[in-house]
Design a protein around this motif. Sequence first.
Motif, mmCIF file in Angstrom:
data_model
loop_
_atom_site.group_PDB
_atom_site.id
_atom_site.type_symbol
_atom_site.label_atom_id
_atom_site.label_comp_id
_atom_site.label_asym_id
_atom_site.label_seq_id
_atom_site.Cartn_x
_atom_site.Cartn_y
_atom_site.Cartn_z
ATOM 1 N N LYS A 170 0.801 -1.219 0.000
ATOM 2 C CA LYS A 170 0.000 0.000 0.000
ATOM 3 C C LYS A 170 0.834 1.269 0.000
ATOM 4 C CE LYS A 170 -0.678 0.271 5.044
ATOM 5 N NZ LYS A 170 -1.689 0.320 6.122
ATOM 6 N N TYR A 171 2.072 1.184 0.480
ATOM 7 C CA TYR A 171 2.902 2.381 0.537
ATOM 8 C C TYR A 171 3.490 2.748 -0.825
ATOM 9 C CZ TYR A 171 2.426 2.267 5.555
ATOM 10 O OH TYR A 171 1.902 2.279 6.817
ATOM 11 N N LEU A 172 3.198 1.961 -1.849
ATOM 12 C CA LEU A 172 3.533 2.397 -3.204
ATOM 13 C C LEU A 172 2.713 3.613 -3.605
ATOM 14 C CD1 LEU A 172 3.806 -1.052 -5.065
ATOM 15 C CD2 LEU A 172 5.675 0.484 -4.424
ATOM 16 N N SER A 173 1.636 3.867 -2.853
ATOM 17 C CA SER A 173 0.831 5.053 -3.128
ATOM 18 C C SER A 173 1.616 6.335 -2.883
ATOM 19 C CB SER A 173 -0.433 5.056 -2.263
ATOM 20 O OG SER A 173 -0.096 5.051 -0.884
ATOM 21 N N LEU A 174 2.668 6.261 -2.060
ATOM 22 C CA LEU A 174 3.486 7.449 -1.817
ATOM 23 C C LEU A 174 4.229 7.873 -3.085
ATOM 24 C CD1 LEU A 174 4.940 6.657 1.724
ATOM 25 C CD2 LEU A 174 2.909 7.994 1.127
ATOM 26 N N ILE A 175 4.606 6.897 -3.901
ATOM 27 C CA ILE A 175 5.255 7.231 -5.175
ATOM 28 C C ILE A 175 4.260 7.975 -6.065
ATOM 29 C CG2 ILE A 175 6.372 6.286 -7.225
ATOM 30 C CD1 ILE A 175 7.299 3.947 -5.543
ATOM 31 N N TRP A 176 3.014 7.480 -6.078
ATOM 32 C CA TRP A 176 1.976 8.169 -6.831
ATOM 33 C C TRP A 176 1.755 9.568 -6.275
ATOM 34 C CZ3 TRP A 176 -3.573 8.941 -5.634
ATOM 35 C CH2 TRP A 176 -4.276 9.425 -6.735
#
Length: 290
Positions: A170-176
């Motif tokens: 879910k922390y891939l959303s930080l890249i977004w």
Amino acid sequence: LGSLSLGLGISSDSVRTARLSQAMNVGIISILFSMGWRCMPSRPASRDPPQETRFLVLYGMRQNFRTALSIHREYKKGLRWYLLATVFAQSSVGALTTVAVVYLSSEVGLNATDISLFFFVVLVGTIPGSKFASELSKRTNPNTSWQLSMICLFITMVIGAFTLGDAPHKYLSLIWGLFVGLMLGWFYPTENLFFSCVLPKGQEAEIAGFRVYCSMILSWLPPMIFSILIESGVDAKWGMTFMGSFILVAASLLKFGAGTWEEILQESQRSVFAEHHEHHEHESIAEPPL
């Protein structure tokens, strides 16, 4: 806010975190607004109403109507299309912050603290985005730069909508979030630069009011459409995509409706901007005084 909610032990309670956020907003805005109000200088009125005017409100409404007709008839290359583009662009970009909270919590699984971290990353991303906006506007023009920022923001929204829900972490959303910040940092300064270049001289305050009106008139529509689609069982990624399509409408209006940048500057009598821009590109060293 995320650190404070952790310290108070309410980071897992979204409702209490939202209440804390609203309380902080009221306090901070009240203090800063009162400070800003006291710092505003006083100045005489730029124009006086006719002596036969009995109701100042009605006179102001008639003046706004005349200004709207003037924009439609006399500013066909730039200002008219800027205001129309603002209606659609601001409604979509403004809805992104509210809809993103729903999407990140329901589809991606972020809690209140994670969402706070997400928006912090977005804010950090606006810094290099604004620098990129400045450089691209110098190399092209604000019209082209603003159109490209809207197209890139739409692409960023669609990529996030179709990938984050199935992301393994879910922390891939930080890249977004970083890319969203880059696009917003590109979008807002370029929009302000565009507006300053198409603004007719002598009507700055009045046209600024039209701009605020255009930026708010459809702000309710994208969130409502997103809510209707979600309540009807449509996947949230399609709701995000449809909401972002308002930005494409704004970019299309500028692409196919507005004139060339030289025509826009000539219409608004802001050709001095072009001369100033060219002067910086070919700046020469002045001779020292004797």
